[in-house]
Design a protein around this motif. Structure first.
Motif, mmCIF file in Angstrom:
data_model
loop_
_atom_site.group_PDB
_atom_site.id
_atom_site.type_symbol
_atom_site.label_atom_id
_atom_site.label_comp_id
_atom_site.label_asym_id
_atom_site.label_seq_id
_atom_site.Cartn_x
_atom_site.Cartn_y
_atom_site.Cartn_z
ATOM 1 N N SER A 1 7.652 48.392 48.254
ATOM 2 C CA SER A 1 7.808 48.631 49.687
ATOM 3 C C SER A 1 9.235 49.038 50.024
ATOM 4 C CB SER A 1 7.427 47.384 50.477
ATOM 5 O OG SER A 1 8.389 46.366 50.289
ATOM 6 N N ILE A 2 9.387 49.654 51.180
ATOM 7 C CA ILE A 2 10.710 50.041 51.664
ATOM 8 C C ILE A 2 11.618 48.824 51.764
ATOM 9 C CG2 ILE A 2 12.003 50.995 53.614
ATOM 10 C CD1 ILE A 2 9.470 52.601 54.323
ATOM 11 N N SER A 3 11.120 47.766 52.394
ATOM 12 C CA SER A 3 11.967 46.593 52.650
ATOM 13 C C SER A 3 12.398 45.929 51.355
ATOM 14 C CB SER A 3 11.238 45.593 53.556
ATOM 15 O OG SER A 3 9.965 45.275 53.034
ATOM 16 N N TRP A 4 11.480 45.807 50.392
ATOM 17 C CA TRP A 4 11.819 45.157 49.124
ATOM 18 C C TRP A 4 12.846 45.995 48.364
ATOM 19 C CZ3 TRP A 4 12.076 45.368 43.869
ATOM 20 C CH2 TRP A 4 12.043 44.159 43.168
ATOM 21 N N LEU B 1 3.082 63.619 50.628
ATOM 22 C CA LEU B 1 4.524 63.690 50.387
ATOM 23 C C LEU B 1 5.097 64.997 50.932
ATOM 24 C CD1 LEU B 1 4.791 62.223 46.763
ATOM 25 C CD2 LEU B 1 5.015 61.046 48.953
ATOM 26 N N GLU B 2 4.427 66.103 50.666
ATOM 27 C CA GLU B 2 4.880 67.393 51.191
ATOM 28 C C GLU B 2 4.817 67.401 52.717
ATOM 29 O OE1 GLU B 2 3.677 72.141 50.940
ATOM 30 O OE2 GLU B 2 2.694 70.661 49.635
ATOM 31 N N PHE B 3 3.754 66.816 53.263
ATOM 32 C CA PHE B 3 3.617 66.734 54.718
ATOM 33 C C PHE B 3 4.783 65.969 55.326
ATOM 34 C CE2 PHE B 3 2.182 64.271 58.419
ATOM 35 C CZ PHE B 3 1.796 65.294 59.275
ATOM 36 N N ALA B 4 5.158 64.845 54.708
ATOM 37 C CA ALA B 4 6.262 64.028 55.222
ATOM 38 C C ALA B 4 7.562 64.825 55.260
ATOM 39 C CB ALA B 4 6.427 62.788 54.362
ATOM 40 N N GLU B 5 7.724 65.741 54.323
ATOM 41 C CA GLU B 5 8.946 66.544 54.262
ATOM 42 C C GLU B 5 8.993 67.610 55.351
ATOM 43 O OE1 GLU B 5 8.653 68.041 50.316
ATOM 44 O OE2 GLU B 5 9.553 66.267 49.384
ATOM 45 N N THR B 6 7.842 67.917 55.967
ATOM 46 C CA THR B 6 7.776 68.991 56.962
ATOM 47 C C THR B 6 7.815 68.499 58.399
ATOM 48 O OG1 THR B 6 5.354 68.987 57.042
ATOM 49 C CG2 THR B 6 6.407 70.366 55.344
ATOM 50 N N LEU B 7 7.787 67.191 58.618
ATOM 51 C CA LEU B 7 7.785 66.676 59.987
ATOM 52 C C LEU B 7 9.110 66.989 60.668
ATOM 53 C CD1 LEU B 7 6.045 63.238 59.376
ATOM 54 C CD2 LEU B 7 5.121 65.152 60.706
ATOM 55 N N PRO B 8 9.077 67.515 61.886
ATOM 56 C CA PRO B 8 10.323 67.869 62.577
ATOM 57 C C PRO B 8 11.159 66.639 62.928
ATOM 58 C CG PRO B 8 8.421 68.140 64.025
ATOM 59 C CD PRO B 8 7.879 67.869 62.661
ATOM 60 N N TYR C 1 8.897 56.962 51.626
ATOM 61 C CA TYR C 1 10.038 56.978 52.553
ATOM 62 C C TYR C 1 11.097 57.985 52.115
ATOM 63 C CZ TYR C 1 14.184 55.213 55.021
ATOM 64 O OH TYR C 1 15.312 55.112 55.789
ATOM 65 N N ASP C 2 11.287 58.129 50.812
ATOM 66 C CA ASP C 2 12.285 59.072 50.300
ATOM 67 C C ASP C 2 11.959 60.520 50.683
ATOM 68 O OD1 ASP C 2 13.812 57.076 49.167
ATOM 69 O OD2 ASP C 2 13.003 57.331 47.140
ATOM 70 N N HIS C 3 10.705 60.804 51.055
ATOM 71 C CA HIS C 3 10.293 62.160 51.436
ATOM 72 C C HIS C 3 10.283 62.375 52.942
ATOM 73 C CE1 HIS C 3 8.858 62.097 47.261
ATOM 74 N NE2 HIS C 3 8.782 63.411 47.314
ATOM 75 N N ILE C 4 10.568 61.355 53.724
ATOM 76 C CA ILE C 4 10.503 61.471 55.178
ATOM 77 C C ILE C 4 11.666 62.320 55.687
ATOM 78 C CG2 ILE C 4 10.566 60.222 57.372
ATOM 79 C CD1 ILE C 4 7.995 59.755 55.833
ATOM 80 N N ALA C 5 11.345 63.431 56.376
ATOM 81 C CA ALA C 5 12.390 64.324 56.886
ATOM 82 C C ALA C 5 12.678 64.088 58.365
ATOM 83 C CB ALA C 5 11.973 65.778 56.668
#
Length: 595
Positions: A122-125, A261-268, A285-289
């Motif tokens: 998880s992100i938090s851990w 993952l690709e979708f997360a990279e394209t979010l404005p 989380y590492d792919h969140i743009a």
């Protein structure tokens, strides 16, 4: 040495080749599932520790040492299964607990590298791990897919077909759920949400499957929601024409599972994406743009609070479960004198009796049937190697449940076969007193489970006895047997109990090598009344099956406790008797006779 030692050697070779000094191996999947699909059960494959009713276990591998952390439910089991694997057990709770992240920090040095597969933490851990490692000058590599290197015969991701959970049973449409969810997202300062937890996705879509996750009718997917789009990331092999029509009706778009993952990279950037840091993987989380917003508490509460239709249907499931249990325990008593019962055979019989009802899709977890010493293993699961005959005098602990379309059940009963000892009867009654004390609790709005937990433990504590698992976990509705955010346990969880929440009530005591005792019902929080001091709540007991009164030491029960027990047994008989055959009614009447 077991074959796991070979796997360990393979991993260490990869570590050496890639300059990695320590690897932390998760016991879960990219969705932080309690029971991940076999595709993600690499920690079990590597260590040989298969924790049965939960995959609680996190491994740490160094160049010349290897350890596996687990909780008190599995201490005895882990010690046995980890023999000759190259791994040693570490305790993550109880008086001798060792914090894994603290331990890794202390056993690595400046300039070294610790690696994880970020998709399974998880992100938090991972953030806590990274902070402590960075403070010591240790690098974290969070993109190390170790099983891609060493697990040659890794199972594929599941492709089981979905089906629709009848909305007349659920009591709410998908549109209504998503509307409420987006309001909750807005209250947490987000304008979109990406769900990773599989039970959240099943709840939001009113879809289920059988087979993706053992004992839970949920499916592998991700779900993105905002005011304009509903996107389900899922393998298309899982969709039937009926499910596709359901998704079209509710305006869902589907995309391949891996596309998230690709979708997360394209979010404005202006997208304020709500992520639950305890349920979302570090790798995602590492792919969140866009702009991440950590939260999810309000969304989790929506699922935890069952509406009146759900609770009414769950009561139907409880009646069906009570019928199956009546037939099971009648069989146990009938066959026990013949000496041909074993733990494994009992488990098979119980499963068959539950699944004889067409509305029961599966068990809600692998049944725990522990005879005498095995009852002291909190989450014991009988295997061909461990199976024992149920003969002689002793205690049989049976913890089991069913996944009915009408709701999820979870019950534990401990019964005596032969002649119980005075010590067994005394301990059983202490546990029962705690169970009754919690069941009778009355408490004001805002009360948390941790503030009630002592009610169940007090009688054991007075005699210097204890158990270390939680007293109560939340329970889902034809989803996961274990569901948050509420719980009743020693370590306080900052979530008040609210009307509609379903929780277990399961105190116990475990004497290693001798016997275990646990008494469990499911209880629903409901409004009792309102005074000048505000709203007050109590619990409605939902489970319908008697306790073994031959184990009750009546002299240490109070008048109020005896009255509660007799009233409960009267309710059990009145609810179940109309559904039973005459001989079954007679048996139940004896078990429910007032003491």
């Amino acid at each position: 040495m077991k074959k796991n030692a070979q796997y360990l050697a393979q991993l260490r070779k990869v570590m050496k080749d890639k300059g990695i000094d320590a690897v932390i191996v998760s016991g879960t999947d990219p969705h932080q599932s309690e029971l991940p699909p076999k595709h993600w059960r690499g920690r079990e494959w590597l260590t040989g520790f298969e924790s049965g009713n939960g995959t609680n276990g996190t491994a740490v591998v160094l160049a010349d040492e290897a350890y596996c952390w687990t909780d008190s439910r599995y201490f005895i089991q882990a010690e046995d299964q980890l023999k000759d694997t190259g791994f040693k057990m570490m305790k993550e709770d109880g008086p001798e607990a060792t914090d894994l992240i603290d331990w890794v920090t202390e056993h690595t040095q400046e300039g070294q590298t610790v690696a994880i597969d970020g998709m399974t933490f998880s992100i938090s851990w991972a953030q806590r791990l990274q902070q402590q490692l960075n403070d010591n000058g240790v690098k974290l590599d969070d993109s190390f897919p170790l099983f891609d290197y060493i697990w040659q015969e890794r199972p594929e991701r599941p492709t089981n077909k979905l089906f629709i959970h009848d909305e007349t049973i659920v009591g709410e449409t998908v549109d209504s759920k998503i509307s409420r969810m987006l309001e909750a997202v807005k209250s947490e300062m987000g304008n979109a949400i990406l769900l990773s937890a599989l039970d959240d996705i099943a709840w939001a879509t009113n879809l289920r499957t059988a087979g993706d996750i053992a004992f839970s009718p949920i499916f592998v997917a991700y779900l993105y929601l905002d005011s304009d789009r509903r996107i389900l990331f899922i393998d298309d092999k899982k969709l039937t024409p009926e499910v596709e029509a359901h998704l079209k009706k509710y305006h869902f778009e589907t995309r391949p599972y891996e596309a998230v993952l690709e979708f997360a990279e394209t979010l404005p950037k202006q997208t304020r994406l709500l992520l639950d840091p305890g349920k979302t993987s570090r790798g995602l989380y590492d792919h969140i743009a866009c702009t991440p917003v950590f939260g999810g508490d309000q969304v989790a509460k929506l699922k935890s609070i069952k509406n009146a239709i759900m609770i009414d249907n769950l009561k139907t499931a409880m009646k069906k479960d009570g019928v199956a249990l009546t037939r099971f325990f009648m069989m146990v008593e009938s066959e026990y004198p013949k000496g041909n019962l074993t733990e494994l055979e009992l488990g098979k019989a119980l499963r068959a009796l539950r699944l004889a009802d067409p509305s029961c899709v599966d068990e809600s977890f692998s049944p725990i049937l522990g005879w005498n010493a095995h009852g002291a293993i909190v989450h014991y699961e009988a295997t061909e190697e461990s199976d024992v005959p149920v003969t002689g005098d002793g205690l049989l602990l049976v913890d089991s449940g069913g996944q009915y379309t009408y709701g999820t059940t979870d019950i534990t009963r401990t019964i005596a076969l032969g002649t119980p000892t005075e010590e067994q009867r005394h301990d059983f009654t202490l546990v029962l007193k705690g169970h009754i004390a919690l069941a009778k609790a009355i408490f004001p709005q805002g009360t948390r489970g941790g503030q009630l937990d002592v009610l169940a433990r007090q009688f054991l504590w007075k005699e210097g006895k204890a158990y270390y698992h939680g007293t109560g976990h939340g329970v889902g509705f034809f989803i996961n047997c274990h569901e948050g955010p509420q719980s009743i346990r020693l370590n306080d969880v900052n979530v008040p109990l609210q009307p509609g929440m379903i929780t277990s009530n399961e105190p116990g005591i475990y004497l290693e090598g001798k016997y275990g005792i646990r008494s469990e019902n499911l209880i629903a929080t409901e409004l009792l009344g309102t005074t000048e001091f505000g709203d007050f709540y109590h619990f409605e007991v939902l489970t319908l099956f008697p306790f073994d009164t031959t184990l009750v030491e009546k002299s240490i029960l109070t008048e109020d406790e005896t009255e509660w027990l007799n009233n409960y047994h009267s309710k059990v008989y009145n609810e179940l008797a109309p559904l039973l055959q005459p001989e079954e009614q007679d048996w139940l009447a004896k078990k429910c006779k007032a003491i």
